[in-house]
Design a protein around this motif. Structure first.
Motif, short mmCIF file in Angstrom:
data_model
loop_
_atom_site.label_atom_id
_atom_site.label_comp_id
_atom_site.label_asym_id
_atom_site.label_seq_id
_atom_site.Cartn_x
_atom_site.Cartn_y
_atom_site.Cartn_z
N GLN A 81 58.96 40.16 61.06
CA GLN A 81 59.61 39.14 61.89
C GLN A 81 58.89 39.10 63.23
OE1 GLN A 81 63.79 39.70 62.63
NE2 GLN A 81 63.96 37.83 63.86
N LEU A 82 58.34 37.95 63.57
CA LEU A 82 57.65 37.77 64.84
C LEU A 82 58.59 37.14 65.84
CD1 LEU A 82 54.93 38.08 66.31
CD2 LEU A 82 54.34 35.77 65.52
N HIS A 83 58.84 37.86 66.94
CA HIS A 83 59.77 37.37 67.96
C HIS A 83 59.05 36.46 68.97
CE1 HIS A 83 63.05 40.03 66.64
NE2 HIS A 83 62.11 40.94 66.44
N ARG A 84 59.86 35.77 69.76
CA ARG A 84 59.31 34.83 70.74
C ARG A 84 58.47 35.53 71.80
NH1 ARG A 84 58.64 29.78 69.06
NH2 ARG A 84 60.42 29.16 67.76
N ASN A 85 58.76 36.81 72.05
CA ASN A 85 57.94 37.55 73.03
C ASN A 85 56.70 38.13 72.36
OD1 ASN A 85 59.00 39.60 71.46
ND2 ASN A 85 59.95 40.71 73.17
N LEU A 86 56.43 37.71 71.10
CA LEU A 86 55.25 38.07 70.31
C LEU A 86 55.25 39.52 69.84
CD1 LEU A 86 52.49 36.14 72.28
CD2 LEU A 86 53.87 35.38 70.32
N SER A 87 56.38 40.22 69.95
CA SER A 87 56.51 41.56 69.36
C SER A 87 56.81 41.41 67.88
CB SER A 87 57.61 42.35 70.06
OG SER A 87 57.25 42.60 71.42
N LEU A 88 56.26 42.32 67.08
CA LEU A 88 56.40 42.23 65.63
C LEU A 88 57.36 43.31 65.14
CD1 LEU A 88 55.31 40.85 63.03
CD2 LEU A 88 53.63 42.71 62.89
N GLN A 89 58.37 42.88 64.39
CA GLN A 89 59.34 43.80 63.82
C GLN A 89 59.03 44.01 62.34
OE1 GLN A 89 63.40 42.83 64.65
NE2 GLN A 89 64.24 44.45 63.34
N LEU A 90 58.99 45.30 61.92
CA LEU A 90 58.73 45.66 60.54
C LEU A 90 59.94 46.38 59.96
CD1 LEU A 90 55.10 47.09 60.87
CD2 LEU A 90 55.76 44.75 60.26
N GLY A 91 60.33 46.01 58.75
CA GLY A 91 61.44 46.71 58.12
C GLY A 91 62.00 45.91 56.95
N PRO A 92 62.65 46.59 55.99
CA PRO A 92 62.84 48.05 55.96
C PRO A 92 61.54 48.79 55.66
CG PRO A 92 63.68 47.05 53.95
CD PRO A 92 63.31 45.92 54.85
N LEU A 93 61.36 49.93 56.33
CA LEU A 93 60.12 50.68 56.22
C LEU A 93 60.07 51.46 54.92
CD1 LEU A 93 59.85 52.03 59.88
CD2 LEU A 93 58.54 50.17 58.85
N GLU A 94 58.85 51.63 54.41
CA GLU A 94 58.60 52.39 53.20
C GLU A 94 57.69 53.57 53.53
OE1 GLU A 94 56.96 49.63 50.44
OE2 GLU A 94 58.79 48.40 50.33
N PRO A 95 57.66 54.61 52.66
CA PRO A 95 56.86 55.80 52.97
C PRO A 95 55.39 55.52 53.22
CG PRO A 95 58.37 56.24 51.17
CD PRO A 95 58.47 54.77 51.44
N GLY A 96 54.82 54.50 52.59
CA GLY A 96 53.40 54.23 52.76
C GLY A 96 53.06 53.27 53.88
N ASP A 97 53.99 53.00 54.78
CA ASP A 97 53.76 52.02 55.85
C ASP A 97 53.04 52.59 57.06
OD1 ASP A 97 54.90 50.03 54.37
OD2 ASP A 97 56.86 50.11 55.36
N SER A 98 52.85 53.89 57.12
CA SER A 98 52.15 54.48 58.26
C SER A 98 50.73 53.93 58.34
CB SER A 98 52.11 56.01 58.13
OG SER A 98 53.40 56.56 58.17
N GLY A 99 50.25 53.71 59.56
CA GLY A 99 48.90 53.19 59.74
C GLY A 99 48.70 52.61 61.13
N ASN A 100 47.56 51.96 61.32
CA ASN A 100 47.20 51.35 62.60
C ASN A 100 47.38 49.84 62.53
OD1 ASN A 100 46.48 53.89 63.52
ND2 ASN A 100 44.32 53.64 62.96
N PHE A 101 47.86 49.29 63.65
CA PHE A 101 48.10 47.85 63.75
C PHE A 101 47.48 47.34 65.05
CE2 PHE A 101 51.31 49.72 61.15
CZ PHE A 101 51.58 48.80 60.14
#
Length: 274
Positions: A81-101
């Motif tokens: 979900q991309l918010h109006r302030n351009l922050s990105l929300q991720l979820g629900p998280l899964e075990p393999g979601d760790s990484g660089n963005f």
């Protein structure tokens, strides 16, 4: 929209003169995290591009003149979900979601700002298992025991011990072993109700188990302990093994030789020595 589609590859390959790295975000499996887009004051954002850099590079979300888009085919499809302030929300998280963005921002003057964030996803810590091993027991005076705490298949775990009902445990450093996973205690009759908690934690959660070791030091009358069973069963097994070995040495025959041995015994019986 056609212009934006043509310009997107240029932004993707454009040099990044200004960037910031090292921001770390922690999340829990099943929860959500907010990857915040930050830039210097006076940087008026016109376009934004969110990407996943590892383990594979994927486009996650874009913003062009206020139009937000997250319907890109990636492993996060349906979970962004991309918010109006351009922050990105991720979820629900899964075990393999760790990484660089990374988020690439372009202002109205054509300046580019890139921010890289590191996401680490942890599983919730389950309740630990605690076992009590009795080293020395001299009823009813003293009991020395080792308390072992363990959590399976969880990374980045920290172990600690707490005396229930006390703010400061105050244990000696030589009473802890295996990075705090094992605790050695010496108890007396006055410590009958003393309870210890093993506390396990990772950066996003914690859990604990309480144990009263005195209950393992002295079993109730009429009930056999593991030590008593061990002292009874082992001698009986040894006697059975010795009896079996003795019989085998007396007649080292089996199968087809069994009858021969029986015949030899018969002959010895029928022809006693004079």
């Amino acid at each position: 929209m056609v212009v934006w589609s043509l310009w997107l590859p240029l932004l993707w390959a454009a040099p990044l003169p200004v960037a910031t790295t090292g921001a770390q975000v922690q999340g829990q499996v099943g929860g959500s995290v907010l990857l915040a887009a930050e830039c210097h004051p006076g940087f008026h954002v016109r376009e934004a591009i969110w990407r996943s850099l590892w383990p594979s590079e994927e486009l996650l979300a874009t913003s062009f003149r206020g139009v937000l888009e997250t319907r890109y085919h990636s492993r996060f499809l349906g979970r962004t979900q991309l918010h109006r302030n351009l922050s990105l929300q991720l979820g629900p998280l899964e075990p393999g979601d760790s990484g660089n963005f990374s988020v690439l921002l372009v202002d109205t003057g054509g300046r580019i700002w890139t921010q890289i964030l590191q996401l680490k996803v942890y599983a919730a810590v389950p309740r630990p298992m605690v076992q009590v091993f009795i080293a020395v027991s001299q009823p009813p005076k003293t009991c020395q025991a080792f308390l072992s705490c363990w959590v399976p298949n969880i990374s980045d775990i920290t172990y600690s011990w707490r005396l229930e009902g006390s703010i400061d445990f105050g244990i000696e450093p030589d009473g802890l072993f295996t990075d705090g996973q094992v605790l050695r205690v010496s108890l007396g009759p006055e410590d009958k109700g003393m309870a210890f908690s093993c506390v396990v934690s990772n950066p996003v959660s914690w859990n604990s188990t309480i144990v009263t070791p005195w209950e393992s030091c002295h079993h109730e009358t009429g009930k056999a302990s593991y030590k008593d069973v061990f002292l009874v069963v082992v001698p009986v097994l040894l006697l059975l093994i010795l009896a079996g070995l003795s019989a085998w040495y007396r007649c080292p025959c089996s199968g087809r030789k069994k009858d021969v041995c029986a015949d030899e015994d018969t002959l010895q019986t029928e022809n006693p020595l004079v």
